[in-house]
Write a protein that holds these residues in place. Structure first.
Motif, PDB file in Angstrom:
ATOM      1  N   THR A  10       0.619  -5.077 -14.752  1.00 42.42           N
ATOM      2  CA  THR A  10      -0.017  -6.391 -14.723  1.00 42.42           C
ATOM      3  C   THR A  10      -0.535  -6.647 -13.314  1.00 42.42           C
ATOM      4  N   THR A  11      -1.613  -7.421 -13.215  1.00 43.97           N
ATOM      5  CA  THR A  11      -2.188  -7.769 -11.920  1.00 43.97           C
ATOM      6  C   THR A  11      -2.314  -9.278 -11.822  1.00 43.97           C
ATOM      7  N   VAL A  12      -1.758  -9.841 -10.745  1.00 41.65           N
ATOM      8  CA  VAL A  12      -1.818 -11.279 -10.506  1.00 41.65           C
ATOM      9  C   VAL A  12      -2.198 -11.514  -9.046  1.00 41.65           C
ATOM     10  N   ASP A  13      -3.320 -12.207  -8.838  1.00 36.93           N
ATOM     11  CA  ASP A  13      -3.758 -12.582  -7.486  1.00 36.93           C
ATOM     12  C   ASP A  13      -3.787 -11.385  -6.539  1.00 36.93           C
ATOM     13  N   GLY A  14      -4.324 -10.283  -7.015  1.00 35.28           N
ATOM     14  CA  GLY A  14      -4.519  -9.118  -6.162  1.00 35.28           C
ATOM     15  C   GLY A  14      -3.315  -8.227  -5.982  1.00 35.28           C
ATOM     16  N   VAL A  15      -2.203  -8.541  -6.648  1.00 37.80           N
ATOM     17  CA  VAL A  15      -1.002  -7.705  -6.549  1.00 37.80           C
ATOM     18  C   VAL A  15      -0.726  -7.071  -7.907  1.00 37.80           C
ATOM     19  N   VAL A  16      -0.598  -5.751  -7.930  1.00 34.06           N
ATOM     20  CA  VAL A  16      -0.300  -5.014  -9.153  1.00 34.06           C
ATOM     21  C   VAL A  16       1.207  -4.825  -9.271  1.00 34.06           C
ATOM     22  N   LEU A  29       7.459  -1.804  -9.351  1.00 30.50           N
ATOM     23  CA  LEU A  29       6.731  -1.407  -8.148  1.00 30.50           C
ATOM     24  C   LEU A  29       5.558  -2.354  -7.952  1.00 30.50           C
ATOM     25  N   TRP A  30       5.376  -2.842  -6.726  1.00 28.52           N
ATOM     26  CA  TRP A  30       4.289  -3.756  -6.398  1.00 28.52           C
ATOM     27  C   TRP A  30       3.399  -3.131  -5.336  1.00 28.52           C
ATOM     28  N   SER A  31       2.086  -3.258  -5.531  1.00 30.76           N
ATOM     29  CA  SER A  31       1.129  -2.730  -4.567  1.00 30.76           C
ATOM     30  C   SER A  31      -0.145  -3.557  -4.642  1.00 30.76           C
ATOM     31  N   ALA A  32      -1.022  -3.368  -3.659  1.00 30.62           N
ATOM     32  CA  ALA A  32      -2.277  -4.108  -3.643  1.00 30.62           C
ATOM     33  C   ALA A  32      -3.239  -3.558  -4.690  1.00 30.62           C
ATOM     34  N   ALA A  33      -3.999  -4.455  -5.323  1.00 28.45           N
ATOM     35  CA  ALA A  33      -4.966  -4.033  -6.340  1.00 28.45           C
ATOM     36  C   ALA A  33      -6.099  -3.232  -5.728  1.00 28.45           C
ATOM     37  N   ASP A  34      -6.464  -3.574  -4.495  1.00 24.06           N
ATOM     38  CA  ASP A  34      -7.565  -2.880  -3.825  1.00 24.06           C
ATOM     39  C   ASP A  34      -7.017  -1.845  -2.847  1.00 24.06           C
ATOM     40  N   VAL A  35      -6.287  -0.876  -3.372  1.00 21.61           N
ATOM     41  CA  VAL A  35      -5.627   0.125  -2.534  1.00 21.61           C
ATOM     42  C   VAL A  35      -6.667   0.986  -1.828  1.00 21.61           C
ATOM     43  N   ALA A  36      -6.534   1.088  -0.498  1.00 18.03           N
ATOM     44  CA  ALA A  36      -7.431   1.930   0.287  1.00 18.03           C
ATOM     45  C   ALA A  36      -6.794   3.275   0.613  1.00 18.03           C
ATOM     46  N   ALA A  61       8.480  -9.158  -2.741  1.00 14.84           N
ATOM     47  CA  ALA A  61       7.529  -8.061  -2.942  1.00 14.84           C
ATOM     48  C   ALA A  61       6.102  -8.516  -2.674  1.00 14.84           C
ATOM     49  N   ARG A  62       5.730  -9.673  -3.185  1.00 13.97           N
ATOM     50  CA  ARG A  62       4.364 -10.165  -2.991  1.00 13.97           C
ATOM     51  C   ARG A  62       4.083 -10.399  -1.509  1.00 13.97           C
ATOM     52  N   ARG A  63       5.054 -10.940  -0.769  1.00 11.14           N
ATOM     53  CA  ARG A  63       4.861 -11.132   0.667  1.00 11.14           C
ATOM     54  C   ARG A  63       4.648  -9.796   1.372  1.00 11.14           C
ATOM     55  N   LEU A  64       5.440  -8.806   1.010  1.00 12.92           N
ATOM     56  CA  LEU A  64       5.321  -7.493   1.642  1.00 12.92           C
ATOM     57  C   LEU A  64       3.959  -6.863   1.369  1.00 12.92           C
ATOM     58  N   VAL A  65       3.445  -7.049   0.147  1.00  8.39           N
ATOM     59  CA  VAL A  65       2.153  -6.466  -0.214  1.00  8.39           C
ATOM     60  C   VAL A  65       1.006  -7.243   0.418  1.00  8.39           C
ATOM     61  N   VAL A  66       0.997  -8.564   0.232  1.00  2.77           N
ATOM     62  CA  VAL A  66      -0.142  -9.384   0.660  1.00  2.77           C
ATOM     63  C   VAL A  66      -0.176  -9.544   2.176  1.00  2.77           C
ATOM     64  N   ASP A  67       0.964  -9.868   2.768  1.00  6.47           N
ATOM     65  CA  ASP A  67       1.003 -10.160   4.207  1.00  6.47           C
ATOM     66  C   ASP A  67       1.281  -8.940   5.068  1.00  6.47           C
ATOM     67  N   GLY A  68       1.908  -7.915   4.469  1.00  5.30           N
ATOM     68  CA  GLY A  68       2.288  -6.747   5.262  1.00  5.30           C
ATOM     69  C   GLY A  68       1.514  -5.489   4.972  1.00  5.30           C
ATOM     70  N   GLY A  69       0.712  -5.470   3.900  1.00  4.39           N
ATOM     71  CA  GLY A  69      -0.002  -4.257   3.551  1.00  4.39           C
ATOM     72  C   GLY A  69       0.924  -3.123   3.155  1.00  4.39           C
ATOM     73  N   LEU A  70       2.091  -3.462   2.594  1.00  7.00           N
ATOM     74  CA  LEU A  70       3.093  -2.480   2.229  1.00  7.00           C
ATOM     75  C   LEU A  70       3.191  -2.349   0.716  1.00  7.00           C
ATOM     76  N   VAL A  71       3.984  -1.418   0.261  1.00  2.00           N
ATOM     77  CA  VAL A  71       4.322  -1.259  -1.146  1.00  2.00           C
ATOM     78  C   VAL A  71       5.811  -1.580  -1.280  1.00  2.00           C
ATOM     79  N   ALA A  72       6.213  -2.218  -2.381  1.00  2.00           N
ATOM     80  CA  ALA A  72       7.611  -2.580  -2.578  1.00  2.00           C
ATOM     81  C   ALA A  72       8.081  -2.121  -3.947  1.00  2.00           C
ATOM     82  N   ALA A  73       9.356  -1.754  -4.023  1.00  2.00           N
ATOM     83  CA  ALA A  73       9.932  -1.318  -5.301  1.00  2.00           C
ATOM     84  C   ALA A  73      11.346  -1.852  -5.427  1.00  2.00           C
ATOM     85  N   SER A  74      11.705  -2.278  -6.634  1.00  2.00           N
ATOM     86  CA  SER A  74      13.076  -2.693  -6.908  1.00  2.00           C
ATOM     87  C   SER A  74      13.614  -1.897  -8.082  1.00  2.00           C
TER      88      SER A  74
END
Length: 249
Positions: A10-16, A29-36, A61-74
């Motif tokens: 699922t994708t919400v506000d740019g986070v997959v 697992l959370w990551s950015a939708a526009d992965v470079a 997770a969303r903070r880590l992806v959106v604000d940190g440019g990281l990937v998160a997993a639980s």
């Protein structure tokens, strides 16, 4: 090598958000939708009685992806989330509830139960980490972020797993973790609630003091056990960016 299977996306506000399994283990697992390109990974350990996609996990997770440019997993801990509960899990959770209702210390029960969980969870996390690092958008270095039971699992995991290079921990008793903390040298950010009704502040300080890290920071906030300020999640993002993304401030 265990294979990671994506069961939903699922994708919400740019986070997959990708739900996955590795064998009979269940994770997210959370990551950015526009992965470079591949990004450093932060492992998220959830608290007792919750699960991989509890609000705290999703928010961090969303903070880590959106604000940190990281990937998160639980990953669901044994007896939590999508994992089956055993008779032992039921006995221990009932004992904790009875102790709290009677106004008795819950720490000895939590320390015992979380110790059993961590014995199983540590090798599970290492198996899942192997699988996650095979994904094209996931890379090292790796961080670990876990409060409460997340710390009970995280401390022995960091000792066992050299790929973890920085960690945010806190709010757990020192009883069984001090000998392990003395073997940890990675940078640590440690959260402590000054008015915690379950964990005496001196106990929290004892665990913080035990880490052998030359870089470790104590964040002590007024408030009770479940009143950790949300801004500590923002601090954790800055901490992981600093240590996992080379050249970042």
């Amino acid at each position: 090598m265990h294979t990671l299977h994506i069961t939903s996306t699922t994708t919400v506000d740019g986070v997959v958000q990708r739900e996955f399994t590795v064998g009979d283990l269940t994770g997210a697992l959370w990551s950015a939708a526009d992965v470079a390109g591949p990004a450093p990974l932060v492992l998220l350990g959830h608290g007792g009685g919750t699960h991989r996609t509890a609000p705290a996990m999703v928010g961090r997770a969303r903070r880590l992806v959106v604000d940190g440019g990281l990937v998160a997993a639980s990953l669901d801990a044994p007896g939590h989330g999508g994992r089956p509960r055993t008779a032992y899990d039921e006995r221990e959770t009932d004992a904790m509830q009875e102790a709290m209702e009677a106004g008795e210390p819950v720490g000895p029960i939590v320390v015992r139960y979380n110790g059993v969980i961590s014995e199983q969870a540590v090798p599970e996390w290492r198996t899942v980490l192997d699988a996650l690092l095979q994904l094209p958008d996931v890379d090292g270095p790796v961080g670990y972020y876990g409060i409460n039971m997340g710390t009970a699992v995280g401390v022995p995991l960091i000792v066992a797993e050299p790929r973890i290079r920085a960690a945010v921990l806190g709010q757990f008793w020192p009883d069984t973790l001090v000998p392990l903390a003395r073997r940890i040298t990675v940078p640590i950010e440690f959260d402590l609630q000054w008015d915690d009704q379950h964990i005496d502040r001196n106990a929290g300080l004892e665990l913080f003091d035990a880490f052998a890290s030359t870089e470790k920071t104590l964040h002590a906030n007024a408030g009770r056990h479940k009143e950790l300020p949300r801004f500590e999640a923002d601090s954790a993002v800055r901490f992981f960016v600093r240590h996992l993304r080379a050249g970042s401030l």
